[in-house]
Design an enzyme around this catalytic site. Structure first.
Site, PDB file in Angstrom:
ATOM      1  N   SER A 157       0.828  -1.203   0.000  1.00 56.46           N
ATOM      2  CA  SER A 157       0.000   0.000   0.000  1.00 56.46           C
ATOM      3  C   SER A 157       0.870   1.264   0.000  1.00 56.46           C
ATOM      4  O   SER A 157       1.665   1.462  -0.903  1.00 56.46           O
ATOM      5  CB  SER A 157      -0.962  -0.047   1.194  1.00 56.46           C
ATOM      6  OG  SER A 157      -1.994   0.889   1.064  1.00 56.46           O
TER       7      SER A 157
ATOM      8  N   ASP B 283      -5.946  -3.956  -2.007  1.00 53.07           N
ATOM      9  CA  ASP B 283      -4.828  -3.614  -1.130  1.00 53.07           C
ATOM     10  C   ASP B 283      -4.140  -4.844  -0.534  1.00 53.07           C
ATOM     11  O   ASP B 283      -4.789  -5.732   0.017  1.00 53.07           O
ATOM     12  CB  ASP B 283      -5.357  -2.734   0.007  1.00 53.07           C
ATOM     13  CG  ASP B 283      -4.265  -1.951   0.694  1.00 53.07           C
ATOM     14  OD1 ASP B 283      -3.352  -2.575   1.256  1.00 53.07           O
ATOM     15  OD2 ASP B 283      -4.330  -0.707   0.670  1.00 53.07           O
TER      16      ASP B 283
END
Length: 344
Positions: free
Chosen positions: A41, A200
């Protein structure tokens, strides 16, 4: 000051990841040079820029003067309809924000350095095919279709992409797709026609400190440093900190509040529970100054505070770091000691 090689692993944490740039700048100032880097991320964003050749000073300059954080939070497509439009956006696109602005931003920043595809990050001198060191950058994403973690670029073959041909910007965009907040990345494998929904990497591993480890019993040539984002007054940095949310009087949340609460909860890095003391001994815990994962309205003052938090954390860590002592304690079979006082 002579250069010292180090592998770096950056934890994900949305806007809080600003602190990672501060820590990296301090490592550079003290003569450390990255060998391989990895992240999830926001950590993937930092790792990609480091792998592309951004120095510590250049990275902090980008954060302070080039990252317009409100623009990363693309307007909801039906924002004029209020909460109804937000709900429609989530149902139709699986996310409130497209992520298009970010993809363009990271693409342009990588192009500045002339590094756009993973073939340019293949480690010809040290990496062998299939090894952890084959590429100088690794990025974590989550494949919801296959219920599995993707370690990119190697796992790009599962999406029908040759690892060398994978766009670095696309890999980072996959990794930072906070579920429901940003649209997932959809990819159809041209070899079998299967569609993959990618979100993610923090869903499965927000802190992949293990990525570059040598096999047990094999002495590493240089250390791996991990950078962990820690909430203010968090008593145990390895435990998740419950996110704050402001509910309505009936205890419910607005659509955006609900999505942000999910994002904050998910990004609390469940794999922290499995960080052994050997890993924490090589971890730089960075205070997040009360900034939230999706706080894209962050002020310049808060940005500078986070950068300084990262610098201070790295400086404090390096004051006590001793690679030989780490090897003796954790890599040569010595019994583990208690967490307190161990190379922290």
């Amino acid at each position: 000051m002579s250069e010292r090689m180090v592998d770096l692993v950056f934890e994900g944490g949305g806007v809080k990841g600003i602190g990672l740039a501060g820590a990296y700048s301090e490592l550079c100032r003290q003569g450390y040079r990255p060998a391989c880097v990895a992240g999830t991320s926001a950590g993937a964003i930092t790792a990609a820029l480091v792998a592309a050749g951004y120095s510590g000073d250049e990275l902090t300059d980008l954060v302070e003067h080039d990252m317009h954080f409100p623009s990363f939070e693309d307007r909801t497509r039906l924002h004029l309809l209020g909460p109804v439009g937000e709900g429609i956006d989530i149902l139709e696109h699986k996310g409130l924000h497209s992520g298009d602005y970010f993809l363009q931003w990271i693409t342009e920043r990588l192009e500045v350095k002339g590094i756009t595809h993973f073939a340019q990050l293949r480690d010809r001198a040290d990496g062998t095919q299939g090894s952890a060191r084959e590429y100088r950058l690794r990025v974590i994403a989550s494949d919801l279709t296959d219920h599995s973690m993707l370690v990119l670029p190697q796992d790009a073959t599962r999406l029908g992409i040759e690892p060398d041909e994978l766009s670095i910007a696309l890999a980072v965009r996959m990794s930072m797709s906070i579920p429901m907040f940003f649209d997932p990345v959809m990819r159809t494998n041209p070899n079998d026609g299967r569609k993959h929904m990618i979100v993610d990497g923090g869903m499965l591993s927000n802190y992949p400190i293990w990525l570059f480890d040598t096999p047990q019993g094999v002495k590493p040539r240089f250390p791996t440093f991990g950078m962990l984002l820690v909430a203010p007054n968090q008593e145990d940095p390895l435990l998740a900190q419950p996110p704050a949310a402001t509910p309505h009087r009936d205890g419910t949340l607005s659509v955006i509040g609900y999505v942000k609460a999910i994002a904050d909860t998910m990004m609390q890095a469940h794999d922290r529970f499995y960080v052994e003391q050997a890993n924490y001994a090589r971890t730089i815990p960075i205070g997040t100054c009360g900034v939230g994962t999706t706080q894209f309205g962050i002020t310049p003052e808060q940005t500078r505070e986070l950068l300084e938090s990262g610098r201070s954390a790295a400086h404090e860590f390096l004051e006590t770091w001793d690679f030989d002592a780490y090897i003796a304690k954790f890599r040569e079979g010595a019994p583990p000691a208690r967490r307190k006082g161990i190379l922290a």
